[in-house]
Scaffold this motif. Sequence first.
Motif, PDB file in Angstrom:
ATOM      1  N   ARG A  88       0.809  -1.225   0.000  1.00 48.28           N
ATOM      2  CA  ARG A  88       0.000   0.000   0.000  1.00 48.28           C
ATOM      3  C   ARG A  88       0.842   1.275   0.000  1.00 48.28           C
ATOM      4  NH1 ARG A  88      -4.904  -0.356  -0.107  1.00 48.28           N
ATOM      5  NH2 ARG A  88      -5.343   1.609   0.913  1.00 48.28           N
ATOM      6  N   LEU A  89       1.702   1.410  -0.996  1.00 47.93           N
ATOM      7  CA  LEU A  89       2.530   2.606  -1.143  1.00 47.93           C
ATOM      8  C   LEU A  89       1.736   3.678  -1.886  1.00 47.93           C
ATOM      9  CD1 LEU A  89       5.277   3.944  -0.728  1.00 47.93           C
ATOM     10  CD2 LEU A  89       5.987   2.951  -2.907  1.00 47.93           C
ATOM     11  N   ARG A  90       1.658   4.842  -1.297  1.00 44.18           N
ATOM     12  CA  ARG A  90       0.886   5.947  -1.879  1.00 44.18           C
ATOM     13  C   ARG A  90       1.791   6.812  -2.761  1.00 44.18           C
ATOM     14  NH1 ARG A  90      -3.849   8.091  -1.148  1.00 44.18           N
ATOM     15  NH2 ARG A  90      -4.280   6.831   0.693  1.00 44.18           N
ATOM     16  N   PHE A  91       1.299   7.085  -3.972  1.00 39.95           N
ATOM     17  CA  PHE A  91       1.984   7.974  -4.908  1.00 39.95           C
ATOM     18  C   PHE A  91       1.147   9.231  -5.096  1.00 39.95           C
ATOM     19  CE2 PHE A  91       4.151   4.091  -5.830  1.00 39.95           C
ATOM     20  CZ  PHE A  91       5.388   4.461  -6.324  1.00 39.95           C
ATOM     21  N   GLU A  92       1.837  10.353  -5.263  1.00 38.42           N
ATOM     22  CA  GLU A  92       1.147  11.613  -5.504  1.00 38.42           C
ATOM     23  C   GLU A  92       0.310  11.506  -6.779  1.00 38.42           C
ATOM     24  OE1 GLU A  92       4.186  14.547  -5.817  1.00 38.42           O
ATOM     25  OE2 GLU A  92       4.842  14.277  -3.747  1.00 38.42           O
ATOM     26  N   GLN A  93      -0.846  12.026  -6.766  1.00 40.54           N
ATOM     27  CA  GLN A  93      -1.767  12.170  -7.891  1.00 40.54           C
ATOM     28  C   GLN A  93      -2.402  10.875  -8.405  1.00 40.54           C
ATOM     29  OE1 GLN A  93       0.447  14.299 -10.827  1.00 40.54           O
ATOM     30  NE2 GLN A  93       0.206  16.268  -9.804  1.00 40.54           N
ATOM     31  N   ILE A  94      -1.844   9.693  -8.063  1.00 39.13           N
ATOM     32  CA  ILE A  94      -2.464   8.468  -8.580  1.00 39.13           C
ATOM     33  C   ILE A  94      -2.991   7.566  -7.478  1.00 39.13           C
ATOM     34  CG2 ILE A  94      -1.179   8.451 -10.732  1.00 39.13           C
ATOM     35  CD1 ILE A  94       0.566   6.268  -9.542  1.00 39.13           C
ATOM     36  N   GLY A  95      -2.631   7.851  -6.231  1.00 42.88           N
ATOM     37  CA  GLY A  95      -3.169   7.074  -5.130  1.00 42.88           C
ATOM     38  C   GLY A  95      -2.278   5.925  -4.698  1.00 42.88           C
ATOM     39  N   VAL A  96      -2.904   4.875  -4.199  1.00 41.72           N
ATOM     40  CA  VAL A  96      -2.196   3.764  -3.568  1.00 41.72           C
ATOM     41  C   VAL A  96      -1.963   2.628  -4.557  1.00 41.72           C
ATOM     42  CG1 VAL A  96      -2.358   2.006  -1.761  1.00 41.72           C
ATOM     43  CG2 VAL A  96      -3.142   4.322  -1.308  1.00 41.72           C
ATOM     44  N   LEU A  97      -0.732   2.103  -4.565  1.00 44.53           N
ATOM     45  CA  LEU A  97      -0.427   0.863  -5.275  1.00 44.53           C
ATOM     46  C   LEU A  97      -0.347  -0.227  -4.219  1.00 44.53           C
ATOM     47  CD1 LEU A  97       2.273   1.927  -7.882  1.00 44.53           C
ATOM     48  CD2 LEU A  97      -0.179   1.651  -8.195  1.00 44.53           C
ATOM     49  N   GLU A  98      -1.031  -1.318  -4.441  1.00 45.28           N
ATOM     50  CA  GLU A  98      -1.162  -2.365  -3.423  1.00 45.28           C
ATOM     51  C   GLU A  98       0.162  -3.034  -3.059  1.00 45.28           C
ATOM     52  OE1 GLU A  98      -3.756  -3.152  -1.502  1.00 45.28           O
ATOM     53  OE2 GLU A  98      -4.783  -1.480  -2.446  1.00 45.28           O
ATOM     54  N   LYS A  99       1.006  -3.329  -4.036  1.00 41.56           N
ATOM     55  CA  LYS A  99       2.262  -4.028  -3.770  1.00 41.56           C
ATOM     56  C   LYS A  99       3.317  -3.526  -4.748  1.00 41.56           C
ATOM     57  CE  LYS A  99       2.971  -8.626  -1.944  1.00 41.56           C
ATOM     58  NZ  LYS A  99       2.655  -8.240  -0.608  1.00 41.56           N
ATOM     59  N   VAL A 100       4.453  -3.071  -4.212  1.00 44.66           N
ATOM     60  CA  VAL A 100       5.515  -2.495  -5.033  1.00 44.66           C
ATOM     61  C   VAL A 100       6.834  -3.191  -4.698  1.00 44.66           C
ATOM     62  CG1 VAL A 100       6.783  -0.368  -5.568  1.00 44.66           C
ATOM     63  CG2 VAL A 100       4.347  -0.257  -5.095  1.00 44.66           C
ATOM     64  N   LYS A 101       7.597  -3.570  -5.723  1.00 41.49           N
ATOM     65  CA  LYS A 101       8.927  -4.134  -5.528  1.00 41.49           C
ATOM     66  C   LYS A 101       9.902  -3.000  -5.232  1.00 41.49           C
ATOM     67  CE  LYS A 101       8.494  -7.975  -8.748  1.00 41.49           C
ATOM     68  NZ  LYS A 101       9.034  -8.548  -9.987  1.00 41.49           N
ATOM     69  N   ALA A 102      10.830  -3.258  -4.305  1.00 43.05           N
ATOM     70  CA  ALA A 102      11.816  -2.242  -3.957  1.00 43.05           C
ATOM     71  C   ALA A 102      13.042  -2.922  -3.357  1.00 43.05           C
ATOM     72  CB  ALA A 102      11.219  -1.252  -2.969  1.00 43.05           C
TER      73      ALA A 102
END
Length: 97
Positions: free
Chosen positions: A43-57
């Motif tokens: 649940r990483l939040r990005f400006e202007q597009i909202g939340v992405l449920e799962k992000v690789k990092a």
Amino acid sequence: MAEHKWAAPEHQDVPIYAAESLPLDAIGSPEQLDAPEPVWIDRLRFEQIGVLEKVKAFAVAQSDVAVFVEISWQGRLQRAWVLRSSVTRRKLAPRRD
């Protein structure tokens, strides 16, 4: 026959949506990791597009409450401090050389 001039295509700039990061006064005392560790961020939040449920990092530093991650999203390197509770380790697949 008509003469045609070639011109490079014109592309508009693509907006880069930045990941939200914790304020520096909320991260505690961070320590650098020996090597970047592959992680998932929930649940990483990005400006202007909202939340992405799962992000690789990749985690590069951590404190008691936060993890400093490097994200390659939209083809560009981004860095953010995220809550430690939102980070889980992931395993990389073996390379096929």
